[in-house]
Design a protein around this motif. Structure first.
Motif, mmCIF file in Angstrom:
data_model
loop_
_atom_site.group_PDB
_atom_site.id
_atom_site.type_symbol
_atom_site.label_atom_id
_atom_site.label_comp_id
_atom_site.label_asym_id
_atom_site.label_seq_id
_atom_site.Cartn_x
_atom_site.Cartn_y
_atom_site.Cartn_z
ATOM 1 N N MET A 1 74.559 -26.475 105.185
ATOM 2 C CA MET A 1 75.910 -26.918 105.511
ATOM 3 C C MET A 1 76.874 -25.737 105.394
ATOM 4 N N SER A 2 77.706 -25.608 106.369
ATOM 5 C CA SER A 2 78.611 -24.467 106.355
ATOM 6 C C SER A 2 79.979 -24.869 105.828
ATOM 7 N N ILE A 3 80.647 -23.902 105.190
ATOM 8 C CA ILE A 3 81.929 -24.174 104.571
ATOM 9 C C ILE A 3 83.070 -23.795 105.507
ATOM 10 N N THR A 4 82.811 -22.805 106.378
ATOM 11 C CA THR A 4 83.863 -22.335 107.262
ATOM 12 C C THR A 4 83.835 -23.104 108.570
ATOM 13 N N THR A 5 84.952 -23.042 109.289
ATOM 14 C CA THR A 5 85.021 -23.836 110.502
ATOM 15 C C THR A 5 85.007 -23.010 111.775
ATOM 16 N N TYR A 6 85.596 -21.839 111.739
ATOM 17 C CA TYR A 6 85.733 -21.073 112.983
ATOM 18 C C TYR A 6 84.709 -19.932 113.029
ATOM 19 N N PRO A 7 84.304 -19.538 114.244
ATOM 20 C CA PRO A 7 83.390 -18.404 114.364
ATOM 21 C C PRO A 7 84.124 -17.069 114.265
ATOM 22 N N ILE A 8 83.387 -16.039 113.883
ATOM 23 C CA ILE A 8 83.959 -14.683 113.777
ATOM 24 C C ILE A 8 83.083 -13.704 114.547
ATOM 25 N N ALA A 9 83.704 -12.618 114.997
ATOM 26 C CA ALA A 9 82.954 -11.590 115.725
ATOM 27 C C ALA A 9 83.441 -10.215 115.322
ATOM 28 N N ALA A 10 82.564 -9.229 115.425
ATOM 29 C CA ALA A 10 82.948 -7.839 115.159
ATOM 30 C C ALA A 10 81.847 -6.924 115.661
ATOM 31 N N ILE A 11 82.218 -5.669 115.898
ATOM 32 C CA ILE A 11 81.207 -4.651 116.165
ATOM 33 C C ILE A 11 80.550 -4.328 114.836
ATOM 34 N N ALA A 12 79.229 -4.448 114.779
ATOM 35 C CA ALA A 12 78.546 -4.288 113.490
ATOM 36 C C ALA A 12 78.068 -2.871 113.265
ATOM 37 N N THR A 13 77.918 -2.097 114.319
ATOM 38 C CA THR A 13 77.423 -0.739 114.153
ATOM 39 C C THR A 13 78.586 0.214 113.869
ATOM 40 N N ALA A 14 78.247 1.399 113.348
ATOM 41 C CA ALA A 14 79.273 2.361 112.940
ATOM 42 C C ALA A 14 80.041 2.862 114.155
ATOM 43 N N PRO A 15 81.347 3.170 113.974
ATOM 44 C CA PRO A 15 82.133 3.711 115.074
ATOM 45 C C PRO A 15 81.534 5.035 115.547
ATOM 46 N N GLY A 21 74.392 -0.163 120.075
ATOM 47 C CA GLY A 21 75.567 -0.700 119.410
ATOM 48 C C GLY A 21 75.441 -2.210 119.373
ATOM 49 N N ILE A 22 75.890 -2.788 118.284
ATOM 50 C CA ILE A 22 75.683 -4.234 118.114
ATOM 51 C C ILE A 22 77.001 -4.962 117.887
ATOM 52 N N VAL A 23 77.207 -6.025 118.651
ATOM 53 C CA VAL A 23 78.310 -6.946 118.388
ATOM 54 C C VAL A 23 77.690 -8.170 117.736
ATOM 55 N N ARG A 24 78.293 -8.579 116.628
ATOM 56 C CA ARG A 24 77.723 -9.712 115.916
ATOM 57 C C ARG A 24 78.727 -10.858 115.857
ATOM 58 N N ILE A 25 78.211 -12.064 116.045
ATOM 59 C CA ILE A 25 79.051 -13.256 116.006
ATOM 60 C C ILE A 25 78.406 -14.250 115.053
ATOM 61 N N SER A 26 79.222 -14.890 114.240
ATOM 62 C CA SER A 26 78.692 -15.899 113.330
ATOM 63 C C SER A 26 79.619 -17.102 113.332
ATOM 64 N N GLY A 27 79.060 -18.276 113.308
ATOM 65 C CA GLY A 27 79.879 -19.480 113.267
ATOM 66 C C GLY A 27 79.012 -20.686 112.953
ATOM 67 N N PRO A 28 79.643 -21.774 112.539
ATOM 68 C CA PRO A 28 78.889 -22.963 112.167
ATOM 69 C C PRO A 28 78.005 -23.469 113.320
ATOM 70 N N ASP A 29 78.513 -23.364 114.554
ATOM 71 C CA ASP A 29 77.709 -23.809 115.687
ATOM 72 C C ASP A 29 78.059 -22.951 116.898
#
Ligand code: GDP
Ligand code: ZN
Length: 456
Positions: A1-15, A21-29
């Motif tokens: 069960m997830s506690i957060t509601t909204y998804p987030i995204a960011a570039i995960a690899t070093a500038p 290069g990796i863009v990562r997204i995480s969210g409940p669904d």
């Protein structure tokens, strides 16, 4: 069960540029997002080679899309990884496209450490492990990286939990006894509480020793080079650092600003601060440098007071000695021993823990100096330091120790032992929980995760 509601995204690899290069997204669904982005579902845990298209169906990049369904992911939520080419511009475009598609799903840019914070909130790791993620990324030596990885795999947390379990067990015995007051008298004897407390105490001491080592391995030692102008401070810094980073000249008073160099001795990070030479002067600029030197000296873990071996009893050095902080470990380092005639060696104080003879030029005595520094850092080469620890862990262990001592005191001296005893055990337990994050304030969490890099 997830506690957060909204998804987030960011570039995960070093500038900067890189192969991938990796863009990562995480969210409940993320199923809706995935479908909107690729116009097709993705099979979890399968590598899909796909174009990453813009709104007009033009490829921004192409690469591997990896989809992890909750809870089997780093954050414990749905995670999507877009692995494309590692260029700043192309990654920014892929991320921008994610926000375009993600607008409908409330996608936000991830705050520093937010992926790991979610992993913590979703019980994928405890707080000490989450901290180890940042420590692994920031590790400046292989030994520190090894220690961080050990903490990340739970080596430190397991020991904390084992100790906590023993305290819980003792607490349960006390609570049970409090519920049946008629048995109170022989509680200590019946359950061998004193023995148990003693062995918990012993275990805690060993844990504290290791944690101290782990903290030194993580944070290192701040060593300040102090002394008159021209005694060889910058030369020593260079000799220890192994390359030329400070300006060395024959003109007294050249090192006006501080120079810090990070070196490693047996993997232990040592921050060496070179300072402006200490002397009486009318020069305003130089005086500012000298004031800064004293500020650095006040903050040092260890002071190396450099002295020209040819003039070991110089008045100015006596003045410096009288002004150095009393409680900071200080080594008097007699430099330029290569210039010393053998007949003058007797004028120098005998070598011991706090008096060393060296030559920044020939390297004489430097190995002894390195070992002295390690020793002062609290580092003993024979003690395995299996994992990294932080200052806040040490403080929690110290406070845990204080409460256990109070518990012991009540057990020995008090008539109403059980209530007070129980309370101190509870407090000792709480301190351990702070380390693993079972009870932790939001402020502390915010402080810990904000020091992460974005995308982790
Ligand atoms: P600082 O002002 O204390 O930083 O001193 P520097 O490192 O700039 O050195 C001042 C002068 O002493 C330079 O000419 C160095 O080459 C020289 N020097 C420093 N250490 C040694 C040493 O161990 N032996 C000899 N012979 N000269 C040294
Ligand atoms: Zn200098």
């Amino acid at each position: 069960m997830s506690i957060t509601t909204y998804p987030i995204a960011a570039i995960a690899t070093a500038p900067g540029r890189g192969g991938i290069g990796i863009v990562r997204i995480s969210g409940p669904d993320l199923s809706g997002f995935v479908h909107a982005f690729f116009s097709q579902p993705l099979r979890p845990r399968h590598a899909h080679f796909l174009p990453f298209n813009d709104a007009h169906g033009q490829a921004i990049d192409e690469g591997i899309a990896l989809y992890f369904k909750a809870p089997h992911s780093y954050t414990g939520e749905d995670v999507l990884e877009l692995q494309g080419h590692g260029g700043t511009a192309v990654l920014r475009r892929v991320l921008a496209r994610c926000f375009e598609v993600g607008a409908a799903f409330g996608l936000r840019h991830a705050a520093p450490g937010e992926f790991t914070q979610r992993a913590f909130l979703n019980d994928r790791m405890d707080l000490a492990q989450a901290e180890a993620v940042a420590d692994l990324i920031n590790a400046s030596s292989e030994a520190a990286a090894k220690g961080a990885m050990a903490s990340l795999s739970g080596a430190f947390s397991n020991q904390i939990n084992a100790l906590a379990d023993r305290i819980i067990h003792l607490r349960m015995l006390v609570e049970a006894t409090l519920d049946f007051p008629e048995e109170e008298i022989d509680f200590l004897e019946k359950y061998q509480a004193a023995e148990q407390l003693q062995s918990i105490h012993d275990e805690l001491q060993s844990l504290r020793r290791h944690a101290k080592q782990g903290q030194v391995m993580r944070d290192g030692l701040h060593v300040v080079l102090a002394g008159q102008p021209n005694v060889g401070k910058s030369s020593l810094l260079n000799a220890l650092a192994g390359d030329e980073i400070a300006i060395v000249t024959d003109i007294a008073g050249t090192t006006r600003d501080r120079v810090t160099q990070l070196i490693h001795i047996d993997g232990v990070p040592i921050h060496i601060v070179d300072t402006a030479g200490l002397r009486e002067t009318e020069d305003t600029v130089e005086n500012i440098g000298i004031q800064r030197s004293w500020q650095e000296i006040a903050k040092a873990n260890v002071i190396l007071h450099l002295i020209d071996a040819r003039h070991p009893n110089d008045d100015s050095d006596q003045t410096i000695i009288s002004r150095l902080p009393q409680h900071t470990p200080t080594i008097r380092v007699y430099n330029k021993c290569d210039l010393l005639e053998t007949s003058h060696l007797d004028l120098l104080p005998k070598e011991n823990d706090s008096h060393l003879r060296i030559s920044a030029h020939t390297g004489q005595g430097l190995e002894t100096l390195r070992q002295r520094l390690l020793h002062l850092a609290g580092w003993s080469p024979n003690t395995e330091s299996p994992w990294l620890a932080r200052e806040r862990h040490l403080h929690a262990l110290d406070r845990c120790d204080e409460h256990l001592q109070l518990a012991r005191f009540h057990a020995q001296h008090d008539d109403q032992i059980l209530d007070l005893f129980a309370e101190e055990l509870r407090l000792a337990h709480t301190e351990l929980c702070e380390i693993t994050g079972t009870f932790t304030s939001d402020d502390l969490l915010g402080e810990i995760f904000s020091s992460f890099c974005i995308g982790k």
